[in-house]
Structure formats: C-alpha cells, structure tokens
Motif scaffolding. Structure first.
Motif, mmCIF file in Angstrom:
data_model
loop_
_atom_site.group_PDB
_atom_site.id
_atom_site.type_symbol
_atom_site.label_atom_id
_atom_site.label_comp_id
_atom_site.label_asym_id
_atom_site.label_seq_id
_atom_site.Cartn_x
_atom_site.Cartn_y
_atom_site.Cartn_z
ATOM 1 N N PHE A 80 -2.435 0.821 13.210
ATOM 2 C CA PHE A 80 -1.927 0.008 12.103
ATOM 3 C C PHE A 80 -0.980 -1.097 12.567
ATOM 4 O O PHE A 80 -0.593 -1.956 11.774
ATOM 5 N N ARG B 254 -9.185 5.139 4.839
ATOM 6 C CA ARG B 254 -8.205 5.761 3.930
ATOM 7 C C ARG B 254 -8.139 5.035 2.578
ATOM 8 O O ARG B 254 -7.277 5.342 1.760
ATOM 9 N N PHE C 3 1.524 -5.360 10.101
ATOM 10 C CA PHE C 3 0.500 -4.401 9.697
ATOM 11 C C PHE C 3 -0.894 -4.985 9.879
ATOM 12 O O PHE C 3 -1.185 -6.097 9.460
ATOM 13 N N SER C 4 -1.771 -4.211 10.515
ATOM 14 C CA SER C 4 -3.133 -4.662 10.759
ATOM 15 C C SER C 4 -4.076 -4.158 9.673
ATOM 16 O O SER C 4 -4.279 -2.954 9.522
ATOM 17 N N ARG C 5 -4.650 -5.110 8.947
ATOM 18 C CA ARG C 5 -5.654 -4.746 7.950
ATOM 19 C C ARG C 5 -7.044 -4.622 8.594
ATOM 20 O O ARG C 5 -8.003 -4.286 7.923
ATOM 21 N N LEU D 13 -7.035 2.159 1.864
ATOM 22 C CA LEU D 13 -5.763 1.479 1.643
ATOM 23 C C LEU D 13 -5.980 0.087 1.057
ATOM 24 O O LEU D 13 -5.098 -0.457 0.405
ATOM 25 N N ASN D 14 -7.179 -0.468 1.313
ATOM 26 C CA ASN D 14 -7.513 -1.780 0.774
ATOM 27 C C ASN D 14 -7.594 -1.752 -0.755
ATOM 28 O O ASN D 14 -7.569 -2.796 -1.391
ATOM 29 N N GLU E 81 5.028 -5.741 6.594
ATOM 30 C CA GLU E 81 3.684 -6.233 6.282
ATOM 31 C C GLU E 81 3.195 -7.218 7.343
ATOM 32 O O GLU E 81 2.015 -7.225 7.701
ATOM 33 N N TYR F 193 3.974 0.307 4.543
ATOM 34 C CA TYR F 193 3.570 -0.359 5.788
ATOM 35 C C TYR F 193 4.284 0.276 6.978
ATOM 36 O O TYR F 193 3.664 0.572 7.998
ATOM 37 N N TYR G 13 -7.766 1.615 7.899
ATOM 38 C CA TYR G 13 -7.361 0.891 6.687
ATOM 39 C C TYR G 13 -8.408 1.085 5.596
ATOM 40 O O TYR G 13 -8.090 1.386 4.451
ATOM 41 N N ARG G 14 -9.672 0.929 5.959
ATOM 42 C CA ARG G 14 -10.753 1.116 4.986
ATOM 43 C C ARG G 14 -11.088 2.602 4.797
ATOM 44 O O ARG G 14 -11.363 3.039 3.692
ATOM 45 N N PHE H 224 2.853 3.790 7.712
ATOM 46 C CA PHE H 224 1.516 3.760 8.323
ATOM 47 C C PHE H 224 1.592 3.317 9.786
ATOM 48 O O PHE H 224 0.901 3.861 10.638
#
Length: 117
Positions: A87, A65, A55-57, A67-68, A52, A77, A62-63, A80
């Motif tokens: 990611f 897919r 992992f890049s939010r 994943l948020n 984690e 994590y 991220y949006r 991805f």
C-alpha cells in the motif's frame, strides 16, 4: 536524513535507483524485508502532507479488499500502509526535508535534480 524506501523485487524501483545514482549517504530500506514502522510512516506524512499522498491505489490488494468502493480516511490510509507494504507508493525518496513519492517521470526527475543539485 537521506533514505529510500523501496522493494528490491520491483523492477521499476530497481530501474529508478539505478537512474538516480544515489550517493553512499543514502540509506536504502527494502520494505518487504524490513517493515516500515509507525514512526517512519508519520515522518513521511509530515513531509508529504497526508497519508493519502503515500497510498498506492495500484496495489493488487486495493481491489481485492474492495477498497476502491469505500471512502477512506487519513487514518485508514495510515493503517493500510502499516498493514501491508504494497500500500506504500514506491519508491519513497527522502532527501533531508524533501520527499519524492512514486515512480512518475516528473517525480523521478525532481528527485534526481534534488539529489545531485
């Protein structure tokens, strides 16, 4: 080991690499050109403490897919990060047993001090 995982097409990564003035002992790996391996991700995790943390939010996927909207596990994590380079929070700087992840001013300053200290 002295290594930097980065994206050569990323202006922020380029700026940070220039600021760090890395010695020739550092190996650079453009993660878009040369995919990161499972072994490399596991090594980063052993230094970082978790997937984690790497992992890049901020990644556009991220949006896309959604994943948020999901609860992600450490396994998620890792998968991805291995699935798509965006990611991985960048840059990742490994200086022997120290790891510096991301582009915050504090992280870059700490990496610079470690490299030149």
């Amino acid at each position: 080991m002295k290594k930097v995982y980065h994206l050569s097409t990323c202006n922020t990564c380029q700026k940070i690499l220039k600021e760090l003035e890395l010695p020739d002992s550092f190996e650079l790996q453009d993660i878009k050109e040369e995919e990161i391996t499972t072994a490399q991700v596991e090594e980063m995790k052993s230094l970082a403490g978790s997937y984690e943390a790497m992992f890049s939010r901020r990644a556009r996927l991220y949006r896309e897919r959604e994943l948020n909207k999901k609860e992600l596990s450490e396994t998620d994590y890792k998968e991805f990060i291995l699935d798509h380079y965006t990611f991985l929070k960048r840059p990742v700087i490994i200086n022997d047993e120290e790891i510096f992840i991301g582009n915050s001013k504090k992280t870059v300053a700490a990496a610079k001090a470690a490299v030149h200290g």
